[in-house]
Design a protein around this motif. Structure first.
Motif, PDB file in Angstrom:
ATOM      1  N   LEU A  25       0.933  -1.192   0.137  1.00 30.28           N
ATOM      2  CA  LEU A  25       0.145   0.015  -0.228  1.00 30.28           C
ATOM      3  C   LEU A  25       0.825   1.473   0.007  1.00 30.28           C
ATOM      4  CD1 LEU A  25      -2.845  -0.565   2.523  1.00 30.28           C
ATOM      5  CD2 LEU A  25      -2.862  -0.560   0.129  1.00 30.28           C
ATOM      6  N   PRO A  26       0.619   2.286  -0.831  1.00 26.45           N
ATOM      7  CA  PRO A  26       1.244   3.606  -0.780  1.00 26.45           C
ATOM      8  C   PRO A  26       1.142   4.085   0.762  1.00 26.45           C
ATOM      9  CG  PRO A  26      -0.851   3.823  -1.875  1.00 26.45           C
ATOM     10  CD  PRO A  26      -0.655   2.304  -1.422  1.00 26.45           C
ATOM     11  N   ALA A  27       2.093   4.658   1.121  1.00 23.99           N
ATOM     12  CA  ALA A  27       2.307   5.345   2.398  1.00 23.99           C
ATOM     13  C   ALA A  27       2.262   6.772   2.101  1.00 23.99           C
ATOM     14  CB  ALA A  27       3.344   4.708   3.278  1.00 23.99           C
ATOM     15  N   GLY A  28       2.114   7.620   3.347  1.00 25.17           N
ATOM     16  CA  GLY A  28       2.015   9.131   3.481  1.00 25.17           C
ATOM     17  C   GLY A  28       0.812   9.616   3.061  1.00 25.17           C
ATOM     18  N   HIS A  29      -0.328   9.087   2.838  1.00 20.92           N
ATOM     19  CA  HIS A  29      -1.549   9.668   2.558  1.00 20.92           C
ATOM     20  C   HIS A  29      -2.250   9.520   4.025  1.00 20.92           C
ATOM     21  CE1 HIS A  29      -0.662   9.764  -1.441  1.00 20.92           C
ATOM     22  NE2 HIS A  29      -0.486   8.530  -1.337  1.00 20.92           N
ATOM     23  N   LEU A  30      -2.263  10.722   4.717  1.00 18.23           N
ATOM     24  CA  LEU A  30      -2.834  10.663   6.203  1.00 18.23           C
ATOM     25  C   LEU A  30      -4.563  11.031   6.033  1.00 18.23           C
ATOM     26  CD1 LEU A  30      -0.533  12.628   8.199  1.00 18.23           C
ATOM     27  CD2 LEU A  30      -0.647  10.242   8.003  1.00 18.23           C
ATOM     28  N   LEU A  31      -5.267  10.191   6.415  1.00 14.73           N
ATOM     29  CA  LEU A  31      -6.772  10.103   6.623  1.00 14.73           C
ATOM     30  C   LEU A  31      -7.095  10.697   7.676  1.00 14.73           C
ATOM     31  CD1 LEU A  31      -7.572   6.843   4.448  1.00 14.73           C
ATOM     32  CD2 LEU A  31      -7.227   9.094   3.702  1.00 14.73           C
ATOM     33  N   LYS A  32      -8.419  11.167   7.637  1.00 13.85           N
ATOM     34  CA  LYS A  32      -8.882  12.036   8.904  1.00 13.85           C
ATOM     35  C   LYS A  32     -10.055  10.878   9.519  1.00 13.85           C
ATOM     36  CE  LYS A  32      -8.116  16.462   6.899  1.00 13.85           C
ATOM     37  NZ  LYS A  32      -8.945  17.400   6.188  1.00 13.85           N
ATOM     38  N   GLU A  33      -9.871  10.817  11.012  1.00 12.67           N
ATOM     39  CA  GLU A  33     -10.671   9.738  11.792  1.00 12.67           C
ATOM     40  C   GLU A  33     -11.284  10.865  12.622  1.00 12.67           C
ATOM     41  OE1 GLU A  33     -10.828   5.526  13.804  1.00 12.67           O
ATOM     42  OE2 GLU A  33      -8.780   6.548  13.764  1.00 12.67           O
ATOM     43  N   ASN A  34     -10.647  11.432  13.537  1.00 11.41           N
ATOM     44  CA  ASN A  34     -11.326  12.222  14.575  1.00 11.41           C
ATOM     45  C   ASN A  34     -11.252  13.802  14.617  1.00 11.41           C
ATOM     46  OD1 ASN A  34     -12.268   9.859  16.002  1.00 11.41           O
ATOM     47  ND2 ASN A  34     -10.080   9.561  16.483  1.00 11.41           N
ATOM     48  N   ASN A  35     -10.231  14.308  13.519  1.00  8.50           N
ATOM     49  CA  ASN A  35      -9.942  15.529  13.422  1.00  8.50           C
ATOM     50  C   ASN A  35     -10.054  16.055  11.925  1.00  8.50           C
ATOM     51  OD1 ASN A  35      -8.614  18.129  13.417  1.00  8.50           O
ATOM     52  ND2 ASN A  35      -6.817  17.787  14.650  1.00  8.50           N
ATOM     53  N   PRO A  36     -11.092  17.029  11.773  1.00  6.00           N
ATOM     54  CA  PRO A  36     -11.379  17.396  10.511  1.00  6.00           C
ATOM     55  C   PRO A  36     -10.189  18.411   9.834  1.00  6.00           C
ATOM     56  CG  PRO A  36     -12.799  18.782  12.152  1.00  6.00           C
ATOM     57  CD  PRO A  36     -11.760  17.757  12.857  1.00  6.00           C
ATOM     58  N   GLU A  37      -9.484  18.718  10.620  1.00  9.21           N
ATOM     59  CA  GLU A  37      -8.164  19.726   9.928  1.00  9.21           C
ATOM     60  C   GLU A  37      -7.121  18.835   9.833  1.00  9.21           C
ATOM     61  OE1 GLU A  37      -7.748  23.296  12.290  1.00  9.21           O
ATOM     62  OE2 GLU A  37      -9.970  23.287  12.787  1.00  9.21           O
ATOM     63  N   GLN A  38      -6.909  17.740  10.424  1.00  8.70           N
ATOM     64  CA  GLN A  38      -5.562  16.932  10.173  1.00  8.70           C
ATOM     65  C   GLN A  38      -5.890  15.290  10.330  1.00  8.70           C
ATOM     66  OE1 GLN A  38      -2.958  18.168  13.235  1.00  8.70           O
ATOM     67  NE2 GLN A  38      -1.318  16.717  12.394  1.00  8.70           N
ATOM     68  N   GLY A  39      -5.061  14.928   9.227  1.00  7.88           N
ATOM     69  CA  GLY A  39      -5.146  13.484   9.178  1.00  7.88           C
ATOM     70  C   GLY A  39      -4.074  12.603  10.197  1.00  7.88           C
ATOM     71  N   SER A  40      -4.606  11.588  10.429  1.00  7.95           N
ATOM     72  CA  SER A  40      -3.848  10.946  11.385  1.00  7.95           C
ATOM     73  C   SER A  40      -3.466   9.715  11.271  1.00  7.95           C
ATOM     74  CB  SER A  40      -4.598  11.113  12.960  1.00  7.95           C
ATOM     75  OG  SER A  40      -5.845  10.419  12.827  1.00  7.95           O
ATOM     76  N   VAL A  41      -4.291   8.899  10.289  1.00  8.29           N
ATOM     77  CA  VAL A  41      -4.221   7.272  10.059  1.00  8.29           C
ATOM     78  C   VAL A  41      -3.564   7.251   8.515  1.00  8.29           C
ATOM     79  CG1 VAL A  41      -5.276   5.314   9.556  1.00  8.29           C
ATOM     80  CG2 VAL A  41      -6.115   6.899  11.424  1.00  8.29           C
ATOM     81  N   ASP A  42      -2.131   6.501   8.631  1.00  9.26           N
ATOM     82  CA  ASP A  42      -1.741   6.393   7.357  1.00  9.26           C
ATOM     83  C   ASP A  42      -1.847   4.741   6.950  1.00  9.26           C
ATOM     84  OD1 ASP A  42       0.170   5.668   5.012  1.00  9.26           O
ATOM     85  OD2 ASP A  42       1.787   7.195   5.902  1.00  9.26           O
ATOM     86  N   LEU A  43      -2.802   4.420   6.104  1.00 14.34           N
ATOM     87  CA  LEU A  43      -3.203   3.135   5.834  1.00 14.34           C
ATOM     88  C   LEU A  43      -1.932   2.403   5.290  1.00 14.34           C
ATOM     89  CD1 LEU A  43      -6.744   3.358   4.316  1.00 14.34           C
ATOM     90  CD2 LEU A  43      -6.095   2.550   6.614  1.00 14.34           C
ATOM     91  N   GLY A  44      -0.917   2.952   4.673  1.00  9.38           N
ATOM     92  CA  GLY A  44       0.187   2.422   4.259  1.00  9.38           C
ATOM     93  C   GLY A  44       1.417   1.820   5.313  1.00  9.38           C
ATOM     94  N   LYS A  45       1.052   2.416   6.622  1.00  8.89           N
ATOM     95  CA  LYS A  45       1.978   1.857   7.684  1.00  8.89           C
ATOM     96  C   LYS A  45       1.111   0.922   8.691  1.00  8.89           C
ATOM     97  CE  LYS A  45       4.855   5.945   7.225  1.00  8.89           C
ATOM     98  NZ  LYS A  45       5.429   6.879   7.671  1.00  8.89           N
ATOM     99  N   LEU A  46       0.029   0.451   8.410  1.00  7.47           N
ATOM    100  CA  LEU A  46      -0.502  -0.480   9.162  1.00  7.47           C
ATOM    101  C   LEU A  46       0.377  -1.810   9.615  1.00  7.47           C
ATOM    102  CD1 LEU A  46      -4.326  -0.452   7.892  1.00  7.47           C
ATOM    103  CD2 LEU A  46      -3.157   1.102   9.828  1.00  7.47           C
ATOM    104  N   SER A  47       0.278  -1.875  10.908  1.00  7.35           N
ATOM    105  CA  SER A  47       0.957  -3.439  11.260  1.00  7.35           C
ATOM    106  C   SER A  47      -0.007  -4.452  11.557  1.00  7.35           C
ATOM    107  CB  SER A  47       1.928  -3.288  12.421  1.00  7.35           C
ATOM    108  OG  SER A  47       0.789  -2.968  13.578  1.00  7.35           O
ATOM    109  N   GLY A  48       0.175  -5.673  11.328  1.00  3.67           N
ATOM    110  CA  GLY A  48      -0.773  -6.731  11.414  1.00  3.67           C
ATOM    111  C   GLY A  48      -1.688  -6.845  10.180  1.00  3.67           C
ATOM    112  N   LYS A  49      -2.543  -7.769  10.343  1.00  3.62           N
ATOM    113  CA  LYS A  49      -3.634  -7.993   9.461  1.00  3.62           C
ATOM    114  C   LYS A  49      -4.812  -7.076   9.555  1.00  3.62           C
ATOM    115  CE  LYS A  49      -5.232 -12.258   7.061  1.00  3.62           C
ATOM    116  NZ  LYS A  49      -5.484 -13.756   7.105  1.00  3.62           N
TER     117      LYS A  49
END
Length: 177
Positions: A25-49
């Motif tokens: 998966l490509p890394a570096g794309h921060l998606l927003k979960e709880n903050n409308p102004e700043q992304g915090s989740v990078d799906l390209g850096k998840l560990s585990g399954k």
């Protein structure tokens, strides 16, 4: 409206995703979960399954019938070794949060993420132009099973309203195989 949905389905049918089984998966794309102004989740850096569920739009009827299966089946997925489920919609974070609340999702292992600029969706090559129906570029309906940042299974619907290959039941069965 049926002819508009058919036109969009025809656009999507022949598209090839940028990610495939075995791809990172490509890394570096921060998606927003709880903050409308700043992304915090990078799906390209998840560990585990983990599972990523891409949907065309929060509150749309097909998406609102698709995602509840993942919310209710999270424990079944965990029994199959899945750590977390990430629902990704090309919507703003306020809309995604309101949709999560409307669906009654309270499990800490089901994350609702706003890809408000569609950067992640573009990067994985799983978007389409839904201008006539949803107002712009959106995500195709897909499910990616990802282990330590590598795609181990990818399910993509042929038409955005379809929920066949990507249903919770279908993905659970595929994990049994």
């Amino acid at each position: 409206m049926a002819s508009l949905v058919d036109k969009i389905a025809n656009k999507v049918k022949d598209m090839q995703p940028a990610i495939k089984n075995g791809a990172e998966l490509p890394a570096g794309h921060l998606l927003k979960e709880n903050n409308p102004e700043q992304g915090s989740v990078d799906l390209g850096k998840l560990s585990g399954k983990n599972i990523i569920v891409g949907v065309p739009g929060a509150f749309t009827p097909p998406c609102s019938s698709h995602v509840p299966g993942y919310v209710s089946d999270v424990e079944k997925f965990q029994q199959k070794g899945i750590k977390d489920i990430y629902v990704v919609a090309v919507n703003d974070q306020f809309t995604v949060q309101a949709w999560k609340d409307k669906l009654g999702s309270k499990n800490d292992h089901v994350h609702f993420l706003a890809d408000d600029t569609a950067a992640f969706t573009h990067a994985v090559g799983l978007g389409f132009d839904a201008s006539g129906l949803l107002g712009g570029y959106r995500s195709q309906r897909y499910v990616a099973v990802v282990e330590n940042n590598k795609v181990t299974a990818l399910f993509v619907e042929q038409a955005p309203p379809d929920v066949k290959l990507t249903s919770s039941d279908a993905v659970l069965q595929a994990l049994n195989a």
